[in-house]
Design a protein around this motif. Structure first.
Motif, PDB file in Angstrom:
ATOM      1  N   ASP A  15       0.862  -1.178   0.000  1.00  0.00           N
ATOM      2  CA  ASP A  15       0.000   0.000   0.000  1.00  0.00           C
ATOM      3  C   ASP A  15       0.896   1.224   0.000  1.00  0.00           C
ATOM      4  OD1 ASP A  15      -2.588  -1.156   0.130  1.00  0.00           O
ATOM      5  OD2 ASP A  15      -2.293  -1.564   2.260  1.00  0.00           O
ATOM      6  N   VAL A  16       0.443   2.287  -0.648  1.00  0.00           N
ATOM      7  CA  VAL A  16       1.154   3.558  -0.611  1.00  0.00           C
ATOM      8  C   VAL A  16       0.444   4.428   0.412  1.00  0.00           C
ATOM      9  CG1 VAL A  16       1.925   5.565  -1.937  1.00  0.00           C
ATOM     10  CG2 VAL A  16       1.781   3.320  -3.041  1.00  0.00           C
ATOM     11  N   VAL A  17       1.162   4.814   1.463  1.00  0.00           N
ATOM     12  CA  VAL A  17       0.532   5.534   2.570  1.00  0.00           C
ATOM     13  C   VAL A  17       0.886   7.018   2.606  1.00  0.00           C
ATOM     14  CG1 VAL A  17       0.262   3.486   4.001  1.00  0.00           C
ATOM     15  CG2 VAL A  17       2.364   4.813   4.167  1.00  0.00           C
ATOM     16  N   GLY A  30       3.492  10.568   1.596  1.00  0.00           N
ATOM     17  CA  GLY A  30       4.838  11.048   1.862  1.00  0.00           C
ATOM     18  C   GLY A  30       5.672  11.300   0.622  1.00  0.00           C
ATOM     19  N   ALA A  31       5.301  10.761  -0.504  1.00  0.00           N
ATOM     20  CA  ALA A  31       6.069  10.960  -1.735  1.00  0.00           C
ATOM     21  C   ALA A  31       5.256  11.785  -2.716  1.00  0.00           C
ATOM     22  CB  ALA A  31       6.421   9.625  -2.355  1.00  0.00           C
ATOM     23  N   ASN A  32       5.932  12.684  -3.423  1.00  0.00           N
ATOM     24  CA  ASN A  32       5.212  13.472  -4.425  1.00  0.00           C
ATOM     25  C   ASN A  32       5.161  12.709  -5.753  1.00  0.00           C
ATOM     26  OD1 ASN A  32       7.520  14.113  -6.069  1.00  0.00           O
ATOM     27  ND2 ASN A  32       8.102  15.658  -4.561  1.00  0.00           N
ATOM     28  N   ALA A  33       4.365  13.224  -6.668  1.00  0.00           N
ATOM     29  CA  ALA A  33       4.113  12.529  -7.929  1.00  0.00           C
ATOM     30  C   ALA A  33       5.386  12.311  -8.738  1.00  0.00           C
ATOM     31  CB  ALA A  33       3.091  13.298  -8.753  1.00  0.00           C
ATOM     32  N   SER A  34       6.278  13.278  -8.780  1.00  0.00           N
ATOM     33  CA  SER A  34       7.496  13.110  -9.583  1.00  0.00           C
ATOM     34  C   SER A  34       8.406  12.040  -8.984  1.00  0.00           C
ATOM     35  CB  SER A  34       8.246  14.435  -9.737  1.00  0.00           C
ATOM     36  OG  SER A  34       8.751  14.873  -8.504  1.00  0.00           O
ATOM     37  N   GLU A  35       8.471  11.947  -7.660  1.00  0.00           N
ATOM     38  CA  GLU A  35       9.273  10.899  -7.024  1.00  0.00           C
ATOM     39  C   GLU A  35       8.669   9.522  -7.281  1.00  0.00           C
ATOM     40  OE1 GLU A  35       9.095  12.530  -3.087  1.00  0.00           O
ATOM     41  OE2 GLU A  35      11.186  13.175  -3.187  1.00  0.00           O
ATOM     42  N   ILE A  36       7.361   9.445  -7.257  1.00  0.00           N
ATOM     43  CA  ILE A  36       6.684   8.178  -7.536  1.00  0.00           C
ATOM     44  C   ILE A  36       6.932   7.759  -8.985  1.00  0.00           C
ATOM     45  CG2 ILE A  36       4.411   7.080  -7.798  1.00  0.00           C
ATOM     46  CD1 ILE A  36       3.570   8.580  -5.239  1.00  0.00           C
ATOM     47  N   ALA A  94       1.695  -1.137  -6.901  1.00  0.00           N
ATOM     48  CA  ALA A  94       1.100  -0.266  -5.881  1.00  0.00           C
ATOM     49  C   ALA A  94       1.311   1.201  -6.244  1.00  0.00           C
ATOM     50  CB  ALA A  94       1.705  -0.560  -4.507  1.00  0.00           C
ATOM     51  N   LEU A  95       2.501   1.533  -6.720  1.00  0.00           N
ATOM     52  CA  LEU A  95       2.783   2.921  -7.102  1.00  0.00           C
ATOM     53  C   LEU A  95       1.973   3.333  -8.328  1.00  0.00           C
ATOM     54  CD1 LEU A  95       6.644   2.895  -6.519  1.00  0.00           C
ATOM     55  CD2 LEU A  95       4.927   4.105  -5.130  1.00  0.00           C
ATOM     56  N   ARG A 100      -2.726   6.304 -10.692  1.00  0.00           N
ATOM     57  CA  ARG A 100      -4.046   6.298 -11.351  1.00  0.00           C
ATOM     58  C   ARG A 100      -5.127   6.908 -10.450  1.00  0.00           C
ATOM     59  NH1 ARG A 100      -2.051   1.644 -13.786  1.00  0.00           N
ATOM     60  NH2 ARG A 100      -2.725   0.209 -12.172  1.00  0.00           N
ATOM     61  N   ARG A 101      -5.072   6.600  -9.169  1.00  0.00           N
ATOM     62  CA  ARG A 101      -6.077   7.146  -8.237  1.00  0.00           C
ATOM     63  C   ARG A 101      -5.938   8.658  -8.075  1.00  0.00           C
ATOM     64  NH1 ARG A 101      -4.890   2.545  -5.234  1.00  0.00           N
ATOM     65  NH2 ARG A 101      -3.441   3.707  -3.936  1.00  0.00           N
ATOM     66  N   GLU A 102      -4.713   9.142  -8.149  1.00  0.00           N
ATOM     67  CA  GLU A 102      -4.467  10.569  -7.940  1.00  0.00           C
ATOM     68  C   GLU A 102      -4.849  11.403  -9.162  1.00  0.00           C
ATOM     69  OE1 GLU A 102      -3.425  11.970  -5.022  1.00  0.00           O
ATOM     70  OE2 GLU A 102      -3.607   9.953  -4.193  1.00  0.00           O
ATOM     71  N   ARG A 103      -4.992  10.778 -10.319  1.00  0.00           N
ATOM     72  CA  ARG A 103      -5.314  11.542 -11.551  1.00  0.00           C
ATOM     73  C   ARG A 103      -6.758  11.847 -11.627  1.00  0.00           C
ATOM     74  NH1 ARG A 103      -1.338   8.531 -15.780  1.00  0.00           N
ATOM     75  NH2 ARG A 103       0.518   9.566 -15.067  1.00  0.00           N
TER      76      ARG A 103
END
Length: 163
Positions: A46-48, A50-56, A154-155, A160-163
């Motif tokens: 699971d991604v909980v 702490g990381a921004n989109a560019s790092e992901i 997971a990433l 996809r969920r954040e878009r």
């Protein structure tokens, strides 16, 4: 005599995992939480946060590059080794040839270091290693070792969920 020399010329799964741990953005590493089954086998992540989109996105790219498949010739050598070191059901040559071809095409879908580890260690696995594995047995061994694919999935699901 032809020798299989891949174990010394290619990085092991442990080496690849260590390289990944050092190259993934720290914020991504700390945002991934293992999901485990009742036997404490990792079944996903699971991604909980702490990381921004560019790092992901960077982490996804690094993980994808680490999933390089094995060359068909090496897969063939590993299958031949496994056939030589294990017992098989009585079959004719055509059936064996078809099985080798099928295994080869399926194994091309997985990271080389993981396939190499499973294929080299199979004869040593207690109770099961005596016999040539079914595809499901090999896939099970490969999948539980392939935590980087679980992390990448997971990433990617998080993106996809954040878009």
């Amino acid at each position: 005599m032809t020798q299989l020399t891949t174990s010394t010329t290619q990085p092991s799964r442990k080496q690849v995992e260590q390289q990944l741990a050092a190259s993934l953005p720290r914020s991504v590493v700390t945002s991934l939480r293992e999901k485990v089954d009742s036997d404490y086998n990792v079944t996903g992540y699971d991604v909980v946060g702490g990381a921004n989109a560019s790092e992901i996105e960077k982490a996804i790219d690094i993980l994808r590059r680490s999933e390089t498949p094995m060359a068909p010739r090496e897969i063939g050598q590993l299958i031949a080794r496994l056939l030589a070191l294990t017992k098989q059901r009585a079959t004719d040559q055509l059936t064996t040839d078809l099985a080798v071809e099928a295994y080869g095409s399926l194994l091309e879908e997985y990271p080389a270091d993981i396939v190499r580890e499973v294929m080299m260690k199979w004869p040593e696995i207690e109770r099961r290693g005596k016999w040539f594995p079914s595809w499901n047995e090999l896939k099970e061994e490969i999948d539980w070792r392939n935590t980087r694919a679980m992390k990448r999935e997971a990433l990617e699901n998080n993106v996809r969920r954040e878009r």
